[in-house]
Design an enzyme around this catalytic site. Structure first.
Site, PDB file in Angstrom:
ATOM      1  N   ARG A  52      -3.189 -28.830 -15.918  1.00  0.00           N
ATOM      2  CA  ARG A  52      -3.773 -30.004 -15.262  1.00  0.00           C
ATOM      3  C   ARG A  52      -4.893 -29.639 -14.282  1.00  0.00           C
ATOM      4  O   ARG A  52      -5.658 -30.508 -13.869  1.00  0.00           O
ATOM      5  CB  ARG A  52      -2.690 -30.812 -14.556  1.00  0.00           C
ATOM      6  CG  ARG A  52      -1.888 -31.698 -15.501  1.00  0.00           C
ATOM      7  CD  ARG A  52      -0.878 -32.526 -14.742  1.00  0.00           C
ATOM      8  NE  ARG A  52       0.304 -31.751 -14.401  1.00  0.00           N
ATOM      9  CZ  ARG A  52       1.300 -32.190 -13.639  1.00  0.00           C
ATOM     10  NH1 ARG A  52       1.254 -33.426 -13.138  1.00  0.00           N
ATOM     11  NH2 ARG A  52       2.347 -31.441 -13.383  1.00  0.00           N
ATOM     12  N   GLY A  78      10.935 -23.035 -18.923  1.00  0.00           N
ATOM     13  CA  GLY A  78      11.575 -23.779 -17.853  1.00  0.00           C
ATOM     14  C   GLY A  78      11.825 -22.936 -16.623  1.00  0.00           C
ATOM     15  O   GLY A  78      11.777 -21.698 -16.648  1.00  0.00           O
ATOM     16  N   GLY A  82      12.617 -36.182  -8.159  1.00  0.00           N
ATOM     17  CA  GLY A  82      14.063 -36.262  -8.300  1.00  0.00           C
ATOM     18  C   GLY A  82      14.686 -36.727  -6.998  1.00  0.00           C
ATOM     19  O   GLY A  82      14.290 -36.277  -5.914  1.00  0.00           O
ATOM     20  N   ASN A  89      -0.665 -29.424  -8.436  1.00  0.00           N
ATOM     21  CA  ASN A  89      -0.714 -29.452  -9.895  1.00  0.00           C
ATOM     22  C   ASN A  89      -2.089 -29.812 -10.449  1.00  0.00           C
ATOM     23  O   ASN A  89      -2.335 -29.643 -11.638  1.00  0.00           O
ATOM     24  CB  ASN A  89       0.324 -30.443 -10.439  1.00  0.00           C
ATOM     25  CG  ASN A  89       1.743 -29.965 -10.218  1.00  0.00           C
ATOM     26  OD1 ASN A  89       2.060 -28.810 -10.507  1.00  0.00           O
ATOM     27  ND2 ASN A  89       2.588 -30.819  -9.680  1.00  0.00           N
TER      28      ASN A  89
END
Length: 457
Positions: free
Chosen positions: A16, A78, A140, A228
């Protein structure tokens, strides 16, 4: 005393960012963001730091060499998979381990220290660094019980309407019991849409096993920012710049316009120094007290003494003494050593030169590859001719010399102590001390020249 370890996640490419430069190497206030992270962690007196590298591994290593060990994540599967790569280095250690993303340059060392202290106080197997925000979308959520203990982390996309009202979010920074971390990582599944192994799943597994999971909430949400994209990079830059400027102002530095003054994280500035707008100070720069810098000056990797004035000028990789006056529009290039009480005036360029105490070059001169003594006056438009197309040569100007305007000193050459060089001279041989050297063509006046050339027509 508990051993403290740290794992820095720095393997991602950062698509990104839309850049050839790997994400964690993008600078914030002049320093790659991953270096900020390791600077902050190093304040904790960690036993070992392991950086997980992947994309751009060699370049990341070159920035952190000597400050971290490294583990390679060949495939980005991950965050849990990334931490697992540190098992050979940390897997058998006793103590607690911080896991921090390499794209979070704003987390303060005080916050990391408080996170570790809270983790140990709660005797937790895992502690989450959390933050509170009025705009939690995409984060989250931390779901707590009525007693305030952590029940679970719910990702935004999986949260119910009620859970989405929760303002406390997961920042992605954790503290774990080290042995428990690596034992539990083996139980993490990639049974999800992305087919990846997620570190927050460790929290769920520990909670299901009845282990204590705690959460420490920072009171400064800005420091949790993960970079990001370029928008977040600019936000991190703005926040860190404000933090740096505030530190200097509280330390006795006057910054006329903090929003338009740029100071690197490693810069040292003495009290009662004044910074004017448009000033950029970076690298390992140290500035003494009672100086005036700017407006619109750039100083990088240099040392400046006390009571020195630098106006609208550039100084790189050089040493400047005390009571020096530089500018406007001067350029001090690398490896220059400007002694006390010197004046370097407008449109003067100095390169790889020692400039002695009390000497002056007031206007429009180039002094390169030179040794200038004390109390020397270099007149307007004078040049050390240091380059023959292949090699650079040294010019020596001894104490008390007067160089007249528009003089060329063709190196290698020495002008002896107390000598004078007449204006307009081109000096190709050494000048003895206390001599007057004149090296220019004799003036010839052609009478009636203009009238004669017109009469020919």
């Amino acid at each position: 005393m508990t051993n403290i370890y740290a794992v820095i996640l720095a393997a991602g490419q950062g698509t990104r960012m839309k850049s050839k430069l790997y994400k964690v190497l993008h600078p914030v206030c002049g320093k790659p963001m991953v270096e900020h992270v390791i600077d902050h962690i190093s304040g904790l007196q960690t036993n070992k730091i392991v950086t997980i590298v992947g994309h751009g591994a060699e370049k990341v290593k070159s920035h952190l060499e000597g400050r971290s060990e490294f583990a390679l994540q060949e495939e980005q599967l991950g965050t849990a998979h990334a931490v697992m790569q540190a098992e050979d280095i940390l897997g058998q250690e006793e103590g607690c381990t911080l896991v921090v993303c390499g794209d979070t340059p704003l987390i303060k060392p005080e916050t990391m220290e408080a996170l570790v202290a809270y983790h140990l106080e709660q005797k937790a197997k895992a502690t989450i660094l959390t933050g509170a925000t009025e705009s939690p979308d995409g984060y989250g959520r931390i779901i707590r019980s009525e007693q305030g203990t952590v029940e679970r982390i719910v990702e935004h996309k999986d949260a119910s309407e009620e859970e989405r009202k929760v303002k406390e979010i997961n920042t992605g920074t954790y503290c774990f019991d080290n042995r428990m971390l690596f034992d539990t990582l083996k139980k993490v599944s990639n049974n999800n849409v992305q087919g990846e192994y997620y570190l927050p799943d460790v929290i769920e597994i520990l909670k299901s096993a009845g282990e204590t999971v705690a959460a420490y909430q920072t009171n400064d949400f800005d420091e949790t920012l993960g970079v990001n994209d370029r928008v977040a990079l600019s936000q991190a830059e703005k926040t860190m710049r404000a933090r740096i400027n505030e530190k200097h102002m509280r330390g006795g530095v006057t910054i006329i316009n903090p929003e338009n003054t740029y100071i690197g994280p490693d810069v040292i500035i003495g009290s009662d120094t004044v910074l004017f707008p448009g000033t950029v100070i970076s690298g390992k720069t140290e500035i003494g007290s009672d100086c005036e810098i700017g407006p619109n000056s750039e100083i990088k990797d240099s040392k400046v003494g006390e009571r020195t004035l630098i106006r609208q000028s550039v100084v790189h990789q050089s040493q400047i003494g005390s009571d020096v006056n530089i500018g406007p529009f001067a350029h001090i290039r690398p490896d220059s050593d400007i002694h006390d009480e010197v004046k370097i005036g407008n449109f003067v360029e100095i390169k790889k030169t020692v400039f002695g105490k009390g000497s002056k070059a007031s206007h429009l001169s180039y002094i390169g590859d030179a040794e200038v003594g004390s109390d020397v006056n270099i007149g307007c438009g004078s040049i050390t001719v240091n380059y023959d197309g292949k090699k650079k040569f040294l010019t020596k100007i001894e104490d008390g010399v007067f160089i007249g305007c528009n003089s060329n000193l063709v190196a290698p050459v020495t002008v002896g102590k107390g000598a004078y060089v007449a204006a307009g001279s081109t000096i190709t041989n050494d000048v003895p001390g206390e001599a007057l050297s004149i090296a220019r063509a004799r003036q010839v006046n052609k009478e009636n020249y203009v009238q004669n050339i017109h009469s020919d027509k």
